[in-house]
Design a protein around this motif. Sequence first.
Motif: not given
Length: 310
Positions: A130-137, A117-128
Amino acid sequence: MSRSERHARKGRKKWFVIIPLAIIIVLALGIGTYAFSIYGNLKSTVNKKMHEPVDSIDTKVGKKKLKSKKPLNILLIGSDARPGEKGRSDALMVLSLDPKHDKMQIVSIPRDTRTEIVGHGTTDKINHAYAFGGSNMSVATVENLLDVEMDYYVRINMDGFKELVNELGTIQVDNEIEWDDGKYHFTKGPTEMDGDKTMHFVQMRKQDPEGDFGRTKRQRKVLEGIVDQGATVGSVPKISSLVDILGDNMATNLDFEDMKKLFQDYRNTRNQMTDYQLKGQGTTINGVYYLEVADDEIQKVHDMITEIRD
């Protein structure tokens, strides 16, 4: 491009159907640029309510491609957000448009795909993302996963989807399996649906032998049905109501002039539509289900997208 190890956390069991080329539907209702000349609120709605740039996309590049009628990549994001919630992107598709050959390609990315998850510093399900950083993330994460650049994005939420289908009247899809969900009975073959029935059509997973893959396939069928119906409706009065619906439920970095160019030079890309879904192996880690996608599959999809060029 290097990719870190992927891990995920459990997501809610929600769904969404993307409306591909949602704005082109509005602009391709059979009356062309006439719609722009008679509805004074269209430009204002697009530029003031829908237009939402993101840092992860350099829109200047997209504008240059539009001007030169070059192929474009558009990320389609379906949000399950409710009032007061941020929601997740329960549908992600990369839409590639080739105006020279009048071709459209849709690549679906399953929501359980494990990735950085670019910009969040984690790996996760790709649909997350948007929850972490909206359209930009979401854009940045998809670009990183597939090593491709997006020129534009379109995001629409669930409520807007239902309203839009109802405004169009009905859509028709070719249903591949028969099932009954207690409210609707879906038979094989051509199936006509209003907004509510369409939502039931894409929501079902448990009765589909292909599970979430089957649901994503049905999402694409609905996507195609909306494009076809939107392009054949020739009623000028519908333009205003469709624009109002999209204005309340859609965001995009396309501005009014970009949309006009899409209508003028890219509308025939729907003449040849192909689709593909990113494939992987389901796995469960610490009680959480993920879709692991191999590097060679990612490379395959990368090549599919980048090969669409002049």
